[in-house]
Design a protein around this motif. Structure first.
Motif, short mmCIF file in Angstrom:
data_model
loop_
_atom_site.label_atom_id
_atom_site.label_comp_id
_atom_site.label_asym_id
_atom_site.label_seq_id
_atom_site.Cartn_x
_atom_site.Cartn_y
_atom_site.Cartn_z
N TYR A 117 0.87 -1.19 0.24
CA TYR A 117 -0.11 0.15 0.04
C TYR A 117 0.95 1.29 0.07
CZ TYR A 117 -3.89 -3.05 1.00
OH TYR A 117 -5.00 -3.95 1.07
N THR A 118 1.91 1.26 0.77
CA THR A 118 2.78 2.41 0.84
C THR A 118 3.36 2.81 -0.53
OG1 THR A 118 3.39 1.99 3.32
CG2 THR A 118 4.90 3.27 1.74
N SER A 161 1.04 4.27 -2.73
CA SER A 161 0.88 5.54 -2.75
C SER A 161 2.07 6.15 -3.07
CB SER A 161 0.60 5.68 -1.13
OG SER A 161 0.59 7.20 -1.05
N TYR A 219 3.77 5.41 -5.77
CA TYR A 219 3.55 5.18 -7.15
C TYR A 219 2.51 6.18 -7.75
CZ TYR A 219 1.93 3.45 -11.58
OH TYR A 219 1.55 3.40 -13.03
N GLY A 220 1.51 6.48 -6.96
CA GLY A 220 0.47 7.51 -7.42
C GLY A 220 1.46 8.99 -7.59
N ALA A 221 2.14 9.31 -6.57
CA ALA A 221 2.84 10.74 -6.72
C ALA A 221 3.75 10.73 -7.97
CB ALA A 221 3.59 10.86 -5.39
#
Length: 539
Positions: A368-369, A372, A374-376
């Motif tokens: 999950y970290t 996150s 990767y989204g940025a």
């Protein structure tokens, strides 16, 4: 001592000097070239109008300026009126790097800035009397606000970071040529490239650790497979993976691995190529006389000024876009490797590498970290080259937005660190769970480097992994040192096994039932030969 002579600067060299406050000097040849351009600019101005010197700037370019009648105030008015910037103050190493780049560009001999002003910039570096430089104030057609603010600090009109005595004489005609540069944008890009280079090398280490942990088929990293990509970067990444995994490994667990392993040379190779292209471009631009107007022919008796648009950083923006896209496209493969490490069907290890009671989560949260981050990373890959703006009453109807591109690059690098740290932490735990199998020496050293920063990959019980993740981020730069020097490899007799090697068979350890421990683990105005007369700093 960093000696500047107008030759291209290596990004890592700029970063090292800026971060350590290393002394900086100009060579004698550079000072002679600066003086000749300064004299030549005056001679050219005596023969006809020169933009920003005898005219206004921007939409005021057609307005003549009486430099003699106003007591020489045109230049200072120009600096004062162009110095307003906004945003956060940039860190000291960025400001130092900006001054280093600007002095080196002036040393190229095309600006017309006086030697005294160049020496004053060096004195700012030497004494630590740095200006406050803010983030916003440029759109990629010259860092005007940052450099005008720097000039006001040099003149004593703005406070400096340390006690500062302004120069006794500042020629009014130095104003526009001093600020006509993208030195701040180039400095930030050079620092970003220098930060990214070891992370790209570290990515090969974390990939190799994951590959060893799942028993990946290393045929995908063979010289033959790499050459088929027709990509120098893929060849480099495949070689790094072979170096890390070593020869004589056990048989592979599968004929075909998931893409996160099988396409690692191709995916990371694109990033290696894009980074090399960006590094080369930045080096060239640190030695380019971008000033508008440009002084040419100084010292030949035929000095003239050329009005041009070399300050437009379209090429830098496009290269930055390509580099950020290359970064973003490496992340899905990394996330795929994290999934594989957590999947017993691929790794042969407990789900999420958890060894506690039924339902233990192990390293689950790290996916999950990483997602996150990767989204940025993906958001930072949006092309800045599609941006534009019309300014100064339509006189300047385009802009490169290179500063936005480098800001996005800084954001992307900040997002890459936790992604790599997650893979390092998960892969290290997986290698521990492979015991009693012994990983290749380089990967064992990687785990030790992680432990040296305070992580405990041998403790596989469900626990708070925050400290471990932070330790993994700290360990990343040390992972790059596990790879042989690229320069040394290039100077060597050749790639072992490149001729006729069928590929290194095998992998670290095929997955299967295992005992699991209960707890543990621009146009140059002077010839290049002239620049060789002093201490050179090159790529």
């Amino acid at each position: 001592m960093l000696s500047l002579d107008g030759s291209p600067l290596d990004c890592g060299r700029v970063a090292a000097a800026a971060r350590s406050a290393e002394p900086v000097a100009l060579t004698r040849a550079a000072l002679r070239r600066i003086a000749a351009a300064h004299r030549g600019a005056g001679e050219a101005a005596a023969r006809g109008p020169v933009y920003g010197r005898s005219t206004g700037v921007g939409a005021n370019r057609t307005v003549s300026v009486d430099t003699a009648g106003d007591g020489g105030g045109h230049g200072r008015r120009l600096l004062r009126s162009h110095a307003a910037a906004a945003g956060r103050p940039l860190p000291e190493p960025v400001v130092r790097a900006m001054l280093i780049v600007r002095v080196n560009q002036i040393a190229a001999g095309g600006s017309g800035v006086s030697p005294d002003t160049a020496r004053a910039l060096l004195r700012m570096l030497r004494t630590g009397a740095l200006p406050t430089v803010r983030e916003h104030g440029t759109v990629g057609t010259g860092d005007l606000a940052a450099l005008a603010g720097t000039a006001l600090t040099l003149l004593g009109e703005r406070p400096a970071a340390a006690p500062w005595t302004p120069p006794r004489h500042f020629p009014d005609t130095d104003a526009l040529p001093l600020i006509s540069s993208n030195a701040l944008t180039l400095a930030r890009t050079a620092l970003a490239v220098a930060e990214l280079e070891p992370l790209v090398r570290a990515a090969a280490v974390t990939t190799a650790m994951s590959a060893a942990a799942v028993g990946a088929n290393t045929e995908a990293f063979s010289p033959e497979a790499a050459r088929a990509c027709a990509s120098p970067g893929a060849v480099t990444v495949a070689r790094r993976l072979r170096d890390l995994l070593g020869p004589g490994l056990p048989a592979a667990a599968r004929v075909q691995d998931p893409f996160g392993f099988r396409t690692a040379p191709q995916v990371q190779g694109v990033l290696v190529d894009a980074l090399a292209e960006m590094s080369g471009l930045v080096g060239a631009l640190t030695a380019a006389a971008q000033e508008n107007p440009l002084v040419v022919g100084a010292g030949t008796g035929h000095t003239r000024v050329v009005h041009h648009g070399g300050f437009h950083m379209a090429a830098l923006t496009l290269r930055s876009d390509a580099l950020r896209l290359a970064l973003a496209q490496t992340a899905p493969a990394l996330l795929g490797r994290l999934r594989a490490l957590s999947d017993p069907a691929v790794s042969g290890l407990p789900a999420f590498l958890a060894t506690g009671p039924a339902g233990s989560s192990g390293t689950m949260i790290l996916e999950y970290t990483a997602g996150s981050a990767y989204g940025a990373l993906r958001a930072a890959a949006a092309p800045a080259s599609l941006e534009t703006v019309v300014l100064s009453r339509g006189t300047e109807e385009d802009a490169s937005f290179a500063p936005l591109a480098v800001h996005q690059l800084e954001t992307a690098i900040a997002a890459l660190r936790p992604l790599l740290a997650c893979e390092l932490l998960v892969a290290a735990r997986a290698l521990v769970l492979r015991a009693p199998a012994v990983p290749p020496l380089a990967l064992h050293r990687a785990t030790r480097a992680l432990e040296a920063q305070g992580a405990a990959p041998r403790d596989t019980a469900d626990r708070d992994l925050q400290g471990d993740l932070e330790a993994a981020e700290r360990a990343l730069d040390r992972l790059a040192d596990l790879l042989p020097s690229e320069d040394a490899r290039a100077a060597g007799p050749g790639e072992p096994g490149d001729a006729g090697e069928a590929g290194e068979a095998g992998a670290f350890a095929p997955p299967g039932p295992r005992a699991v421990p209960g707890a543990g683990t621009g146009e140059a105005p002077a010839p290049v030969s002239d620049r060789a007369a002093g201490s050179a700093v090159g790529c």
